[in-house]
Design an enzyme around this catalytic site. Structure first.
Site, PDB file in Angstrom:
ATOM      1  N   GLU A  10       0.804  -1.224   0.000  1.00  0.00           N
ATOM      2  CA  GLU A  10       0.000   0.000   0.000  1.00  0.00           C
ATOM      3  C   GLU A  10       0.838   1.276   0.000  1.00  0.00           C
ATOM      4  O   GLU A  10       1.980   1.271   0.428  1.00  0.00           O
ATOM      5  CB  GLU A  10      -0.854   0.034   1.272  1.00  0.00           C
ATOM      6  CG  GLU A  10      -1.990  -0.947   1.239  1.00  0.00           C
ATOM      7  CD  GLU A  10      -2.504  -1.233   2.634  1.00  0.00           C
ATOM      8  OE1 GLU A  10      -3.632  -0.851   2.919  1.00  0.00           O
ATOM      9  OE2 GLU A  10      -1.750  -1.824   3.425  1.00  0.00           O
TER      10      GLU A  10
ATOM     11  N   CYS B  36      -3.063   1.653   7.605  1.00  0.00           N
ATOM     12  CA  CYS B  36      -2.244   0.532   8.086  1.00  0.00           C
ATOM     13  C   CYS B  36      -2.633  -0.877   7.657  1.00  0.00           C
ATOM     14  O   CYS B  36      -3.142  -1.661   8.446  1.00  0.00           O
ATOM     15  CB  CYS B  36      -2.249   0.534   9.611  1.00  0.00           C
ATOM     16  SG  CYS B  36      -2.114   2.141  10.317  1.00  0.00           S
TER      17      CYS B  36
HETATM   18  N1  SAH Z   1       6.595   0.061  11.884  1.00  0.00           N
HETATM   19  C1  SAH Z   1       6.546   1.473  11.956  1.00  0.00           C
HETATM   20  C2  SAH Z   1       5.798   2.144  10.831  1.00  0.00           C
HETATM   21  C3  SAH Z   1       4.505   1.540  10.377  1.00  0.00           C
HETATM   22  S1  SAH Z   1       3.096   1.733  11.441  1.00  0.00           S
HETATM   23  C4  SAH Z   1       6.013   1.910  13.314  1.00  0.00           C
HETATM   24  O1  SAH Z   1       5.679   1.064  14.104  1.00  0.00           O
HETATM   25  O2  SAH Z   1       5.994   3.096  13.583  1.00  0.00           O
HETATM   26  C5  SAH Z   1       2.669   3.419  11.303  1.00  0.00           C
HETATM   27  C6  SAH Z   1       1.889   3.938  12.471  1.00  0.00           C
HETATM   28  O3  SAH Z   1       0.538   3.450  12.476  1.00  0.00           O
HETATM   29  C7  SAH Z   1       2.485   3.520  13.792  1.00  0.00           C
HETATM   30  O4  SAH Z   1       2.487   4.579  14.689  1.00  0.00           O
HETATM   31  C8  SAH Z   1       1.520   2.441  14.216  1.00  0.00           C
HETATM   32  O5  SAH Z   1       1.634   2.210  15.584  1.00  0.00           O
HETATM   33  C9  SAH Z   1       0.202   3.002  13.763  1.00  0.00           C
HETATM   34  N2  SAH Z   1      -0.890   2.033  13.712  1.00  0.00           N
HETATM   35  C10 SAH Z   1      -0.840   0.734  13.399  1.00  0.00           C
HETATM   36  N3  SAH Z   1      -2.061   0.157  13.518  1.00  0.00           N
HETATM   37  C11 SAH Z   1      -2.913   1.122  13.900  1.00  0.00           C
HETATM   38  C12 SAH Z   1      -4.320   1.154  14.165  1.00  0.00           C
HETATM   39  N4  SAH Z   1      -5.083   0.078  14.088  1.00  0.00           N
HETATM   40  N5  SAH Z   1      -4.834   2.339  14.534  1.00  0.00           N
HETATM   41  C13 SAH Z   1      -4.078   3.449  14.623  1.00  0.00           C
HETATM   42  N6  SAH Z   1      -2.768   3.482  14.382  1.00  0.00           N
HETATM   43  C14 SAH Z   1      -2.177   2.332  14.027  1.00  0.00           C
END
Ligand code: SAH
Length: 347
Positions: free
Chosen positions: A87, A334
């Site tokens: 994505e 995400c």
């Molecule tokens: N691995 C990296 C980048 C990808 S995730 C990281 O962990 O930062 C990008 C962001 O989206 C991160 O802050 C993650 O915690 C958040 N994220 C993942 N799933 C989510 C969800 N269901 N709701 C809100 N934020 C989410």
């Protein structure tokens, strides 16, 4: 190595093998940054275009896209040369357009609330593939007449853990900010990590100084251990120390991401603990409304509860805001859309 992943020195080596003059390397690099295939590199001799066309390019194609009716956010599904799907999201703001890109196909970090990690990590993305997402969006959405390009800002916040694909991510940052390439300033690039502390320290010392976002999501080890397995390897204290160091060395404010999860990390005790922990770090807290993941039993909090949490942080002297939600009508978040499409494909 695919052509898109090569810097000018590496392209020079390829061209030398093909008995070409060295100045061609820069020409090829400039074309690649514009998203052109070798066949389209019109200032190269035809024979060279044919030779280069035989090499792996490492370029993604747009497989599908959805445009939000609410805020014109575009969610892309890109297809890689090996058929994998990842994505990307293009969001428009008053200052320009931010492209959110993935760094891996899937993710192996196992965060409880994240859809990207449900099937683990398939493979790392190459630097060139990451670059090609930007190039594809540039071609898809022509830039305004008064601008040089469509994508002005980049966040490495799609699926995958950037620091788990360290070398390719650092190479990508160098390529995308190169003055002969896309020339996107590192000031306009953010990387988001769940906290691989050893890699983060290495990144602080040797990578281009981009904005750092840390996915914290908990004020202490007890809570963080429950939702982010990485915390068992590097705990909150170690992570905050590495973040503090990044802020000091780079003189940049670090962003802490904190998704508010009902009955988990969102009461006032958590807000106070968080405030205490972050005191003295040059930082900003980005509160994220949780996107419910139906596979897990986790829910977000109401707008009102989020605002109370925010007020508590700011009363405690922290800089904090609630993140604006974009593209919620097109599964902008995400790993959600990729997952849906993979499920549909299986059926
Ligand atoms: N691995 C990296 C980048 C990808 S995730 C990281 O962990 O930062 C990008 C962001 O989206 C991160 O802050 C993650 O915690 C958040 N994220 C993942 N799933 C989510 C969800 N269901 N709701 C809100 N934020 C989410």
């Amino acid at each position: 190595m695919d052509l898109m992943s090569m810097d000018i020195a590496e392209l020079s080596a390829v061209l030398k093998n093909l008995n070409q003059p060295l100045y061609r390397a820069k020409q090829v690099f400039q074309w690649l940054a514009k998203g052109k295939t070798p066949a389209e590199m019109s200032n190269l001799p035809l024979s060279l275009r044919e030779e280069l066309s035989k090499l792996p390019l490492g370029s993604a194609k747009i497989y599908d896209k959805r445009i939000s009716k609410k805020d014109s956010t575009i969610k892309y599904l890109f297809e890689l040369e090996d058929g994998n799907i990842v994505e990307g999201v293009l969001m428009s703001y008053h200052y320009g357009n931010t492209m959110c890109i993935s760094t891996q196909v899937g993710c192996r970090m196992g965060c409880l609330f994240c859809a990207s990690t449900l099937n683990g990590c398939v493979r790392d993305l190459s630097a060139g593939e990451m670059l090609s997402f930007i190039a594809a969006a540039e071609k898809d959405v022509p830039h305004d007449a008064d601008k040089v390009r469509t994508v002005t800002n980049i966040v490495l916040m799609g699926s995958g853990e950037p620091l788990d694909n360290y070398d390719n991510v650092v190479k990508f940052l160098r390529l995308v900010s190169h003055s002969d390439g896309m020339n996107i300033s590192v000031r306009n690039i953010s990387i988001s990590t769940c906290g691989l502390v050893d890699k983060l320290n290495k990144f602080t010392d040797e990578a281009p100084h981009v904005t750092l976002s840390v996915s914290l999501h908990a004020p202490n080890d007890e809570i963080r251990n429950k939702i982010m397995p990485i915390n068992k390897r590097y705990n909150v204290l170690q992570l905050l120390e590495a973040a503090r160091r990044y802020a000091e060395v780079t003189k940049r404010r670090v962003i802490f991401e904190y998704a508010l999860i009902k009955d988990m990390n969102s009461d006032m005790t958590c807000a106070d603990m968080l405030s205490k922990r972050l005191r003295g770090i040059n930082c900003h807290v980005n509160l994220i409304p949780l996107n419910d993941v139906k596979e897990r039993n986790l829910n977000g909090v109401s707008r009102k509860e989020a605002e109370l949490f925010l007020k508590r942080l700011t009363d405690n002297g922290l800089s904090a805001t609630i993140r604006r939600e974009m593209g919620s009508d097109i599964e902008g978040a995400c790993g959600q859309l990729r997952r849906r499409v993979l499920e549909e494909k299986q059926k």
